[in-house]
Design a protein around this motif. Structure first.
Motif, short mmCIF file in Angstrom:
data_model
loop_
_atom_site.label_atom_id
_atom_site.label_comp_id
_atom_site.label_asym_id
_atom_site.label_seq_id
_atom_site.Cartn_x
_atom_site.Cartn_y
_atom_site.Cartn_z
N LEU A 92 0.81 -1.29 -0.16
CA LEU A 92 0.09 0.23 0.02
C LEU A 92 0.69 1.43 -0.22
N ALA A 93 1.85 1.23 0.82
CA ALA A 93 2.74 2.11 1.07
C ALA A 93 3.59 2.69 -0.29
N GLN A 94 3.71 1.49 -0.96
CA GLN A 94 4.68 1.96 -2.13
C GLN A 94 3.79 2.18 -3.48
N VAL A 95 2.65 1.27 -3.62
CA VAL A 95 1.86 1.32 -4.74
C VAL A 95 0.98 2.57 -4.58
N TYR A 96 0.31 2.96 -3.33
CA TYR A 96 -0.53 4.02 -3.44
C TYR A 96 0.15 5.04 -2.39
N ARG A 97 1.16 5.50 -2.63
CA ARG A 97 2.17 6.10 -1.91
C ARG A 97 1.44 7.52 -1.86
N SER A 98 1.10 8.31 -3.03
CA SER A 98 0.93 9.62 -2.92
C SER A 98 -0.81 9.86 -2.24
N ALA A 99 -1.38 8.78 -2.26
CA ALA A 99 -2.96 8.60 -2.00
C ALA A 99 -2.74 8.64 -0.24
N LEU A 100 -1.86 7.63 -0.04
CA LEU A 100 -1.51 7.28 1.51
C LEU A 100 -1.04 8.88 2.21
N SER A 101 -0.57 9.46 1.54
CA SER A 101 0.11 10.75 2.26
C SER A 101 -0.89 11.81 1.92
N GLY A 102 -2.03 11.49 1.17
CA GLY A 102 -3.12 12.64 1.18
C GLY A 102 -3.00 13.43 -0.06
N GLN A 103 -2.02 13.10 -0.86
CA GLN A 103 -1.88 14.01 -2.14
C GLN A 103 -2.63 13.82 -3.27
N CYS A 104 -3.05 14.69 -4.10
CA CYS A 104 -3.67 14.19 -5.29
C CYS A 104 -3.34 15.23 -6.42
N ARG A 105 -2.28 15.03 -7.17
CA ARG A 105 -1.25 15.82 -7.81
C ARG A 105 -2.56 16.82 -8.67
N ASP A 106 -3.43 16.05 -9.54
CA ASP A 106 -4.20 16.53 -10.59
C ASP A 106 -5.45 17.36 -10.10
N ARG A 107 -5.97 16.64 -8.80
CA ARG A 107 -7.15 17.24 -8.25
C ARG A 107 -7.12 17.36 -6.74
N ALA A 108 -6.32 18.22 -6.41
CA ALA A 108 -5.82 18.48 -5.09
C ALA A 108 -7.17 18.55 -4.04
N GLU A 109 -8.20 19.08 -4.67
CA GLU A 109 -9.45 19.26 -3.51
C GLU A 109 -9.90 18.01 -3.33
N LEU A 110 -9.91 17.22 -4.32
CA LEU A 110 -10.67 15.61 -4.33
C LEU A 110 -10.18 15.08 -3.07
N ALA A 111 -8.91 15.30 -2.72
CA ALA A 111 -8.28 14.33 -1.68
C ALA A 111 -8.56 14.98 -0.25
N GLU A 112 -9.19 15.95 -0.32
CA GLU A 112 -9.55 16.81 0.88
C GLU A 112 -11.07 16.22 1.53
N GLN A 113 -11.62 15.68 0.39
CA GLN A 113 -13.20 15.53 0.56
C GLN A 113 -13.47 14.03 0.84
N ALA A 114 -14.32 13.98 1.90
CA ALA A 114 -14.97 12.70 2.39
C ALA A 114 -15.89 12.38 1.32
N ILE A 115 -15.78 10.89 0.72
CA ILE A 115 -16.40 10.61 -0.13
C ILE A 115 -16.66 8.93 0.36
N PRO A 116 -17.96 8.28 -0.34
CA PRO A 116 -18.50 7.02 0.14
C PRO A 116 -17.34 6.22 -0.55
N LEU A 117 -16.81 5.49 0.45
CA LEU A 117 -15.74 4.26 0.01
C LEU A 117 -16.08 3.03 0.68
N VAL A 118 -15.79 2.06 -0.23
CA VAL A 118 -15.86 0.37 0.36
C VAL A 118 -14.60 -0.21 0.27
#
Ligand code: SAH
Length: 461
Positions: A92-118
């Motif tokens: 997880l830490a390697q493959v989803y590295r940026s997501a795990l650190s809360g970054q989203c290069r192209d859509r920064a505001e998306l990473a800040e948002q609570a969304i329905p997840l399963v």
């Protein structure tokens, strides 16, 4: 080993931005222990699912085992390729590295948002305990669906395995979900494939930020995450909850606005004893972040003050909060050292007095003999002021009625009788007179919240 993450946030394919993985592609990553692949079994505007498949090379793992001549069959035939474990966290830490650190290069505001997840983990080990699994995720707000897997679906009478198919649903930031999984998967597995050291504390605190400190099972999580290494666990817990928890103040808010907290009362009571005895050279043992040191430094009577604690983090905190804030001409009076009270230490010789405030209950009971030998047998200051909680008083704290201790790191708490027995035996063994006092409000039946013992070295010729 498989982990899927789905969302119905619209457009659901935004998950691709969040994970930094294109939904149209199959991507492969080489890891130290095998290969990870990410692909999207579903990618529509309504529903999008990202699958992380981990292919662990158990043959390589077995052969790579150091310190063993021949891998055994058990090294080859393990659950490691199938069950979610610390390997998945590393992936997880390697493959989803940026997501795990809360970054989203192209859509920064998306990473800040609570969304329905399963999130779904089809094979998750939990040593047979479904309740533990629920206790880990429920306090984080998840809706949990869990099914226990049979040992073998073809032979129902073989019974159940200790593996679960887990589905977690929640509306939260993707980073939060990934952090929870990163920390809690190895906790459930109760094993880590790699050596655990101080760095793991840093990782735990980083990924536990914002949720672990408030988790009711934080001690158990920390302990298991750090492979049950007591020293690491203790340091991590101290960092998670640097202040004594809130219950260590008043049980109820009283109308008297200026009521001094128990903490203040305790420190003031201790300082009063030191003053009454005309102490000038004093050491505070187990000084923590230096609350008493700060008060001592403000009194000109104390010309030499030593603070000692076993955790380097406490010493750093005391340095920052107390020493660095002292006016230059007072700094030389205060010295900080790291050390453990259960090992003889000549740096503790030659002081008039020692204070040991709310420290002994953080030691294992069977280490108290060593502690007594170090302080009363070897350092032998003329005066020792020692405080510890009175467990009888806990009935006055909501939440502690059922036998819980006041702090997660407390190994024990004593009744007045237990404390008196211990204190008197110290007096006898090491030739100290001992007097007991109460600190805080006194309840007629159960006594005061804090108990204090004052040990005075007897004149021995
Ligand atoms: N005396 C401080 C801190 C109390 S918390 C106060 O009243 O605010 C207990 C402290 O004891 C922690 O800082 C912990 O690191 C320290 N401690 C626990 N075991 C110790 C040991 N063996 N040697 C030295 N310090 C120890």
């Amino acid at each position: 080993m498989l982990l899927t993450i789905s969302t119905t946030y619209q457009p659901a394919t935004d998950l691709g931005y969040l994970l930094h993985k294109n939904p149209d592609k199959l991507q492969t990553f080489d890891l130290a222990f095998g290969q990870a692949q990410v692909f999207y079994p579903v990618a529509t505007p309504e529903l999008c699912t990202a699958a992380l498949v981990l292919d662990i090379n158990s043959v390589e793992l077995a052969r790579g085992k150091k310190g063993r001549q021949m891998p055994t069959l058990g090294d080859y035939v393990t659950d490691r390729p199938y069950a979610a474990s610390s390997f998945l966290s590393v992936a997880l830490a390697q493959v989803y590295r940026s997501a795990l650190s809360g970054q989203c290069r192209d859509r920064a505001e998306l990473a800040e948002q609570a969304i329905p997840l399963v999130a779904q983990i089809p094979v998750l080990p939990s040593k047979g305990r479904e309740s533990f699994l629920r206790d880990l995720f429920a306090p984080l707000g998840y809706e949990i669906e869990v099914a226990r897997l049979p040992l073998d679906p073809q032979f129902a009478d073989w019974g159940n395995s200790s593996y679960f198919n887990l589905t977690l649903r929640h509306t939260l930031r993707l980073q939060e979900l990934l952090s929870h999984l990163y920390v809690l998967i190895p906790v459930l597995d109760d094993h880590k494939h790699y050596y655990v050291n101080d760095e793991e504390i840093t990782k735990l605190l980083r990924h536990g930020e914002g949720w672990l400190a408030n988790h009711p099972l934080k001690a158990e999580i920390t302990n298991r995450y750090l492979k049950r290494q007591r020293a690491l666990t203790r340091d991590a817990l101290a960092m998670l909850a640097p202040e004594e928890v809130a219950i260590d103040t008043e049980p109820e808010v009283t109308p008297e606005a200026i009521k001094i907290s128990l903490n203040e009362q305790r420190l003031d009571a201790v300082i009063q004893v030191l003053k009454d005895q005309g102490v000038s050279r004093v050491m505070d043992l187990g000084c923590g972040e230096g609350r008493l040191l700060k008060k001592l430094a403000a009194e000109s009577q104390f010309t030499e003050i030593l603070g000692m604690d076993v955790t380097y983090r406490s010493i750093e905190a005391a340095q920052e909060r107390v020493v660095n804030r002292l006016p230059a001409h007072l700094k030389h009076r205060l010295q900080l050292i790291q050390g453990s009270l259960t090992y003889r230490d000549d740096r503790l010789n030659g002081y008039d007095a020692a204070t040991v405030i709310e420290v002994i209950e953080h030691m294992e009971l069977d280490r108290l003999t060593a502690f007594a030998r170090v302080l009363f047998g070897s350092a032998r200051p003329k005066l020792v002021v020692l405080t510890t909680p009175n467990i009888e008083y806990n009935v006055n704290y909501p939440g502690l009625a059922n036998g819980n201790l006041r702090h997660l790191d407390h190994r024990f708490e004593w009744t007045r009788a237990e404390f008196a027995t211990w204190g008197k035996s110290i007096g006898e063994n090491y030739s100290y007179g001992v007097e007991f006092r109460s600190i805080g409000d006194i309840d007629e039946i159960v006594g005061s919240p804090t108990q204090m013992a004052i040990f005075t070295l007897k004149n021995t010729k």
